[in-house]
Design a protein around this motif. Structure first.
Motif, PDB file in Angstrom:
ATOM      1  N   PRO A 360       0.822  -1.222   0.000  1.00  0.00           N
ATOM      2  CA  PRO A 360       0.000   0.000   0.000  1.00  0.00           C
ATOM      3  C   PRO A 360       0.857   1.273   0.000  1.00  0.00           C
ATOM      4  O   PRO A 360       0.482   2.284  -0.552  1.00  0.00           O
ATOM      5  CB  PRO A 360      -0.799  -0.129   1.299  1.00  0.00           C
ATOM      6  N   ARG A 361       2.066   1.189   0.580  1.00  0.00           N
ATOM      7  CA  ARG A 361       2.870   2.406   0.704  1.00  0.00           C
ATOM      8  C   ARG A 361       4.024   2.503  -0.285  1.00  0.00           C
ATOM      9  O   ARG A 361       4.658   3.547  -0.415  1.00  0.00           O
ATOM     10  CB  ARG A 361       3.415   2.516   2.132  1.00  0.00           C
ATOM     11  N   GLY A 362       4.356   1.409  -0.961  1.00  0.00           N
ATOM     12  CA  GLY A 362       5.497   1.498  -1.879  1.00  0.00           C
ATOM     13  C   GLY A 362       5.880   0.170  -2.492  1.00  0.00           C
ATOM     14  O   GLY A 362       5.018  -0.597  -2.928  1.00  0.00           O
ATOM     15  N   ILE A 363       7.178  -0.088  -2.542  1.00  0.00           N
ATOM     16  CA  ILE A 363       7.682  -1.297  -3.206  1.00  0.00           C
ATOM     17  C   ILE A 363       8.591  -2.040  -2.221  1.00  0.00           C
ATOM     18  O   ILE A 363       9.484  -1.431  -1.612  1.00  0.00           O
ATOM     19  CB  ILE A 363       8.475  -0.935  -4.484  1.00  0.00           C
ATOM     20  N   ARG A 364       8.335  -3.357  -2.082  1.00  0.00           N
ATOM     21  CA  ARG A 364       9.176  -4.149  -1.191  1.00  0.00           C
ATOM     22  C   ARG A 364      10.095  -5.037  -2.024  1.00  0.00           C
ATOM     23  O   ARG A 364       9.647  -5.797  -2.877  1.00  0.00           O
ATOM     24  CB  ARG A 364       8.317  -5.011  -0.267  1.00  0.00           C
ATOM     25  N   THR A 365      11.393  -4.879  -1.811  1.00  0.00           N
ATOM     26  CA  THR A 365      12.372  -5.774  -2.445  1.00  0.00           C
ATOM     27  C   THR A 365      12.949  -6.661  -1.341  1.00  0.00           C
ATOM     28  O   THR A 365      12.615  -6.500  -0.162  1.00  0.00           O
ATOM     29  CB  THR A 365      13.510  -4.970  -3.113  1.00  0.00           C
TER      30      THR A 365
END
Ligand code: NAP
Length: 537
Positions: A360-365
């Motif tokens: 919901p808040r961004g991108i997870r790597t």
């Protein structure tokens, strides 16, 4: 405004560069034709792609139509490589100049087209429920118009703004101070990144594979220079007719090995400092064909990247290691590499730290989550055949085109396919426009198709269909031309790969590699031999 008349001789799908000219040719020949266009105005590619930095890599004066002296005399280009708003204005100018709007229906997306055997006519259905009929169906639907989003879990959960570059909001996007992510570093990503780097708060680029980018070396055109260009249009178009890619730039006929190193370097520096695609298409002819010279040239370009990017680690990440220069489409750029010297620009190599999810808040790597206000998907297209697959086109016996082309396109001249009579696939797969400067070869394809329709009408014929023998031969020829070609060794849309589309994980024979002059010659021969390879009835 919907036209009350639903039965036409010709329906053209798409009001881009190709559809505009096809409509004009039809009206010139007094053929009853209509254009159906999904967008709210003409322009095709130039109507949709409104992302910052969008511009073509063809010299403006080779991208405009060549057929009308009045258009050539009246239109002025402001830059050697015009940006999207100017190109859209140009196409609107052409549409109005030729009085075409009355024959175009906007906001009209075609859902399906069905050939009715007994009638030799097509029934065309729109998504708004309307149904139209025509004798000849002409597709001008673009080769890069079916945008593809990455298959990353959680995309729909993102709470900020997100869009594919093709659908960049018409009303613009507030970028100042924003935390922006761009996924994708093809020709589109490269343009957006370079353009917005100094306009956003923070910019994070997610790169899977770098491309061999080189400077566009754009510049303004003043009125004096425009006058000189106008006076030389004949030579400009003659030059474009003789090069394989219909650009001003054609190969240098010297062979790499025969040119002393110092001379070679001076020549390459000149190419690097020159405008447009010279750096790709103006090289010694064996550089794009033979592995050894290609490796030397690639290293020359890599050194230019190392000079331009301050952080050596970042520079190495931006240098392709899996393919040689020019074996994928070369993105031309303006200060792209310098963007990475800015403190607010960050490069994430997704091979080192793969993207796990959009949150919901961004991108997870794999090394954690970064938060964003905006995610830009510069993730490319289901190229060349994707736009066809998105319309249910059924031919004789109910076979759909998507079924026929499931393993890859099969065409005759890139303009027709057996089992689909009276369907002309302008700018379709396996034609020359796909692998070259688009408009000059669009004019060739359109003129050929217009003459065919005129011929059929003149001879009281109502049906034209490519034979299976002719298309087998053509497709085999295309396949043969791929043998040994360096570009077949790397994955890109040229070779039909797209990790975001099912089944597009192997080589497809998408484009004609024989060069535009040979293609034109072939089209003329087919006509001279009474439309050889077609069954006329
Ligand atoms: P593209 O060249 O196909 O690039 C798509 C990019 O997205 C690639 O970097 C690709 O990585 C990346 N990508 C796709 N899915 C991904 C995923 N799941 N995760 C991470 N990265 C992903 O598309 P494009 O840049 O839109 O350009 C397409 C064509 O449009 C160009 O080649 C050109 O012909 C035309 N175009 C022309 C101009 C111009 O005339 N100046 C400008 C823009 C576009 P991989 O490389 O690893 O697949």
């Amino acid at each position: 405004m919907a036209d009350a008349n639903t039965e036409h001789e010709v329906i053209i799908i798409g009001a881009g560069v190709c559809g505009i000219y096809m409509l004009h040719r039809m009206l010139e020949l007094d053929v009853d034709a209509v254009v159906l266009e999904a967008g709210s105005g003409p322009g095709g590619t130039w109507y949709w792609n409104r992302y910052p930095g969008a511009r073509f890599d063809s010299e403006s004066y080779t991208y405009g139509y060549s057929f009308d002296p009045e258009i050539l005399a009246e239109w002025s280009w402001s830059e050697h490589f015009a940006a999207q708003p100017e190109t859209l204005r140009y196409l609107e100018f052409v549409v109005d100049k030729l009085d075409l709007r009355g024959h175009m229906q906007f906001d009209s997306r075609v859902e399906s087209a069905r050939f009715v055997d007994g009638e030799n006519r097509w029934r065309v259905k729109l998504t708004d429920g309307r149904e139209l009929g025509c004798r000849f169906l002409v597709t001008a639907i673009g080769m890069l118009s079916a945008a593809t989003l990455p298959r990353i879990p959680g995309r729909e959960t993102f709470e900020g703004e997100s869009f594919h570059t093709y659908y960049w909001p018409k009303e613009g996007v507030e970028l100042a101070g924003k935390r922006v992510a761009v996924i994708g570093t093809g020709a589109t990503g490269v343009q957006v990144i370079a353009e917005i780097a100094d306009k956003v708060g923070e910019l994070t680029v997610y790169q899977r594979r770098p491309n061999w980018c080189a400077p566009l070396n754009n510049g303004p055109i003043d009125e004096q220079e425009m006058q000189r260009i106008r006076a030389s249009y004949d030579e400009i178009f003659a030059r474009c007719r003789e090069t394989p890619g219909s650009f001003l730039h054609g190969p240098d006929f010297r062979v790499f090995d025969e040119v002393p190193e110092s001379e070679r370097l001076a020549f390459w520096n000149e190419l690097y400092a020159g405008r447009g695609f010279g750096v790709w298409l103006g090289n010694f002819r064996d550089v794009l064909v033979e592995e050894a010279p290609n490796a030397v040239y690639s290293e020359f370009i890599a050194d230019r990247i190392r000079e331009r990017v301050h952080d050596p680690e970042v520079a190495e990440k931006l240098i392709p290691k899996d393919h040689g220069f020019g074996t994928r489409r070369v993105p031309l750029e303006t200060r792209y590499f310098e963007a990475y010297n800015r403190d607010n620009v960050h490069l994430v190599d997704v091979n080192e730290t793969p993207i796990e999810a959009i949150t919901p808040r961004g991108i997870r790597t794999s090394d954690g989550e970064r938060e964003f206000d905006i995610i830009v998907y510069a993730t490319g297209f289901d190229a060349i055949t994707g736009a066809f697959d998105r319309i249910e086109i059924s031919g004789t016996g109910g076979q759909t085109l998507a079924e026929k082309w499931r393993e890859g396109p099969i065409t005759y001249l890139g303009l027709a396919t057996a089992g689909f009579p009276n369907l002309l696939t302008l700018a379709g797969p396996q034609g020359a426009s796909v692998s070259s400067n688009f408009p000059p070869n669009i004019e060739v394809g359109v003129n050929w198709a217009a003459e065919l329709i005129d011929y059929l009408r003149g001879h009281g014929l109502t049906r034209v269909e490519a034979t299976t023998d002719a298309e087998d031969e053509w497709t085999a020829e295309i396949m043969e031309s791929y043998e040994g070609a360096l570009l077949t060794r790397t994955r890109s849309w040229f070779t039909g790969y797209n990790s975001n589309v099912d089944g597009h994980d192997k080589l497809r024979y998408m484009i004609y590699l024989g060069g535009a002059p040979a293609y034109r010659k072939r089209l003329n021969e087919v006509v001279r031999h009474g439309y050889e390879g077609f069954r006329l009835a």
